[in-house]
Design an enzyme around this catalytic site. Structure first.
Site, PDB file in Angstrom:
ATOM      1  N   CYS A 105      28.509  18.654  12.527  1.00 46.13           N
ATOM      2  CA  CYS A 105      28.177  19.953  13.109  1.00 46.13           C
ATOM      3  C   CYS A 105      28.602  21.009  12.087  1.00 46.13           C
ATOM      4  CB  CYS A 105      28.951  20.089  14.425  1.00 46.13           C
ATOM      5  SG  CYS A 105      28.740  21.682  15.215  1.00 46.13           S
ATOM      6  N   CYS A 112      30.612  35.133  14.054  1.00 42.86           N
ATOM      7  CA  CYS A 112      29.252  35.217  14.608  1.00 42.86           C
ATOM      8  C   CYS A 112      29.056  36.604  15.202  1.00 42.86           C
ATOM      9  CB  CYS A 112      29.056  34.149  15.690  1.00 42.86           C
ATOM     10  SG  CYS A 112      27.386  34.207  16.390  1.00 42.86           S
ATOM     11  N   CYS A 119      32.132  32.103  24.335  1.00 43.44           N
ATOM     12  CA  CYS A 119      32.300  31.362  23.082  1.00 43.44           C
ATOM     13  C   CYS A 119      33.425  31.923  22.218  1.00 43.44           C
ATOM     14  CB  CYS A 119      30.973  31.407  22.321  1.00 43.44           C
ATOM     15  SG  CYS A 119      31.068  30.704  20.671  1.00 43.44           S
ATOM     16  N   ASN A 289      33.963  24.725  27.592  1.00 40.86           N
ATOM     17  CA  ASN A 289      35.253  24.361  27.000  1.00 40.86           C
ATOM     18  C   ASN A 289      36.167  25.580  26.935  1.00 40.86           C
ATOM     19  OD1 ASN A 289      34.720  21.560  26.271  1.00 40.86           O
ATOM     20  ND2 ASN A 289      33.202  22.425  24.890  1.00 40.86           N
TER      21      ASN A 289
HETATM   22  N1  SAH Z   1      24.986  30.005  17.631  1.00 32.48           N
HETATM   23  C1  SAH Z   1      24.190  28.897  17.973  1.00 32.48           C
HETATM   24  C2  SAH Z   1      24.807  27.570  17.563  1.00 32.48           C
HETATM   25  C3  SAH Z   1      26.284  27.460  17.731  1.00 32.48           C
HETATM   26  S1  SAH Z   1      26.921  27.465  19.377  1.00 32.48           S
HETATM   27  C4  SAH Z   1      23.886  28.898  19.454  1.00 32.48           C
HETATM   28  O1  SAH Z   1      24.468  29.684  20.188  1.00 32.48           O
HETATM   29  O2  SAH Z   1      23.030  28.122  19.857  1.00 32.48           O
HETATM   30  C5  SAH Z   1      26.579  25.784  19.867  1.00 32.48           C
HETATM   31  C6  SAH Z   1      26.512  25.556  21.367  1.00 32.48           C
HETATM   32  O3  SAH Z   1      27.813  25.704  21.954  1.00 32.48           O
HETATM   33  C7  SAH Z   1      25.612  26.541  22.097  1.00 32.48           C
HETATM   34  O4  SAH Z   1      24.690  25.861  22.900  1.00 32.48           O
HETATM   35  C8  SAH Z   1      26.570  27.347  22.950  1.00 32.48           C
HETATM   36  O5  SAH Z   1      25.943  27.786  24.115  1.00 32.48           O
HETATM   37  C9  SAH Z   1      27.672  26.355  23.186  1.00 32.48           C
HETATM   38  N2  SAH Z   1      28.965  26.975  23.560  1.00 32.48           N
HETATM   39  C10 SAH Z   1      29.468  28.149  23.149  1.00 32.48           C
HETATM   40  N3  SAH Z   1      30.693  28.363  23.709  1.00 32.48           N
HETATM   41  C11 SAH Z   1      30.964  27.285  24.469  1.00 32.48           C
HETATM   42  C12 SAH Z   1      32.093  26.898  25.276  1.00 32.48           C
HETATM   43  N4  SAH Z   1      33.174  27.648  25.373  1.00 32.48           N
HETATM   44  N5  SAH Z   1      32.027  25.713  25.916  1.00 32.48           N
HETATM   45  C13 SAH Z   1      30.942  24.905  25.787  1.00 32.48           C
HETATM   46  N6  SAH Z   1      29.873  25.205  25.038  1.00 32.48           N
HETATM   47  C14 SAH Z   1      29.874  26.392  24.380  1.00 32.48           C
HETATM   48 FE1  SF4 Z   2      27.489  32.835  18.232  1.00 32.83          FE
HETATM   49 FE2  SF4 Z   2      28.946  31.369  19.907  1.00 32.83          FE
HETATM   50 FE3  SF4 Z   2      26.910  32.810  20.838  1.00 32.83          FE
HETATM   51 FE4  SF4 Z   2      26.425  30.618  19.341  1.00 32.83          FE
HETATM   52  S1  SF4 Z   2      27.375  30.674  21.366  1.00 32.83           S
HETATM   53  S2  SF4 Z   2      25.463  32.676  19.162  1.00 32.83           S
HETATM   54  S3  SF4 Z   2      28.188  30.734  17.913  1.00 32.83           S
HETATM   55  S4  SF4 Z   2      28.776  33.646  19.869  1.00 32.83           S
END
Ligand code: SAH
Ligand code: SF4
Length: 351
Positions: A105, A112, A119, A289
């Site tokens: 990954c 970001c 997130c 998470n």
């Molecule tokens: N920025 C891109 C890729 C990175 S995030 C995106 O948002 O798609 C990768 C995945 O993790 C995304 O599907 C996002 O929704 C998920 N994600 C973000 N925060 C999370 C959390 N706290 N617990 C579980 N999944 C999470």
């Molecule tokens: Fe950025 Fe996290 Fe949103 Fe993915 S889920 S776009 S890494 S802030």
């Protein structure tokens, strides 16, 4: 011009080599040395003449390397790498080994800019885009440490489609048959829903799989969780997905983070099915998470199962993503690379 040879496709290396008055085929040696043998020093490439190696170095060419600052391993087999970039910035990369499949990954940005509420990466300051070389070297360095990578997911720190050119270039390098040859069908980009990027991707010749982070069935709710919705509302996003499918015939994955009593009711599941009607897709459910300072809790197993059943009953192919790396803060949405969330608050206040 970026003089990092790791940042270059085979065709770009050919231009460099020819530009220096050398034979074009020598670029193949360089590419193989860097991308297959994970070579670090131009000086060690003994298939090139000493004079040519010296010429490359005099011209300022080098093979970029990330510095491994820390490696944390989880009892479940996953590992999180903390890397330092040449300018001192930091990123994280996660290895997820599952039997034959060894998925990496990778991160695409330092921080970001999207600021999703659930997130951890969205809570730290956005610093900059990664170069293709910096994305490629996450793979090269982890391979050196831990063996061959079979699958790639662009799901680490950052929004891949906001760093479009470097992301696509890294895929072309990693997919190249003279390099690591990581299958394009084993490569997935995950996006929070950057509409122009999805439309551009639909026209690419070398096209990875596409995953879209949805996490809510309405603009009102999604807007609270994912600010990108204000710029690209669901109707526009799904129109872009329809365009993508009309052009490519490929199905997409929708990712849905389940947050307790926020977006995880059976009604939400039914609304989701209605919203996505007519598309070719599957759904990946991810339990939310935790991370420090986050006000949300993950849904209970029972609520996750109920949500999944509602989708399956409607004929939607649904998987619940197996959580890995939680104990080392390497699971989805937990990557912060040691940056402190407070830095972002300060930055936001200063803007
Ligand atoms: N920025 C891109 C890729 C990175 S995030 C995106 O948002 O798609 C990768 C995945 O993790 C995304 O599907 C996002 O929704 C998920 N994600 C973000 N925060 C999370 C959390 N706290 N617990 C579980 N999944 C999470
Ligand atoms: Fe950025 Fe996290 Fe949103 Fe993915 S889920 S776009 S890494 S802030």
């Amino acid at each position: 011009m970026n003089r990092d040879l790791k940042d270059k496709t085979l065709e770009e290396l050919e231009k460099v080599v020819v530009g220096l008055g050398q034979k074009k085929y020598l670029a193949g040696y360089l590419f193989k040395f860097i991308q297959v043998q994970n070579g670090r020093e131009i000086g060690a490439l003994s298939t090139l003449s000493k004079a040519f190696r010296a010429q490359l170095m005099e011209q300022g060419y080098f093979i970029g390397r990330l510095k491994v600052v820390d490696v944390l391993t989880d009892p479940d087999g996953s590992a999180k790498y903390l890397f330092e970039l040449a300018d001192g910035e930091r990123i994280e990369t996660v290895l997820l080994p599952e039997e034959e499949r060894r998925t990496l990954c990778v991160s695409t940005q330092v921080g970001c800019p999207m600021g999703c509420a659930f997130c951890a990466t969205g809570r730290i300051p956005f610093r900059r885009n990664l170069t293709a070389g910096e994305i490629v070297d996450q793979v090269n360095t982890v391979e050196e440490h831990a063996g061959r990578i079979t699958n790639l997911v662009y799901m680490g720190m950052g929004e891949p489609l906001l760093n479009y050119d470097a992301v696509l270039k890294s895929i072309r390098i990693l997919n190249h048959s003279a390099g690591k040859n990581i299958g394009i069908r084993h490569t997935t980009i995950s996006t929070s829903g950057i509409v122009p990027g999805i439309r551009q991707l639909a026209e690419e010749e070398v096209r990875p799989r596409l995953a879209i982070s949805l996490s809510a069935p309405t603009d009102a709710l999604r807007g609270k969780l994912m600010p990108v919705t204000h710029k690209y509302p669901l109707a526009e996003l799904l129109e872009a997905v329809r365009f993508y499918q009309a052009n490519t015939g490929q199905r997409v994955t929708f990712e849905y983070v389940l947050i307790d009593k926020v977006n995880d009711s059976v009604t939400h599941a039914r609304m989701l099915v209605k919203l996505l009607h007519g598309l070719m897709y599957n759904v990946n459910l991810i339990e939310h998470n935790p991370f420090s300072g986050c006000e949300f809790t993950g849904s209970s197993r029972e609520r996750i199962q109920r949500f999944a059943s509602a989708l399956k009953d409607a004929g939607v192919e649904t998987t619940i993503r197996f959580r890995m790396g939680r104990r080392i803060k390497a699971a989805c949405g937990q990557l912060q690379a040691g940056y402190h969330p407070r830095e972002r608050r300060k930055q936001v206040q200063a803007e």
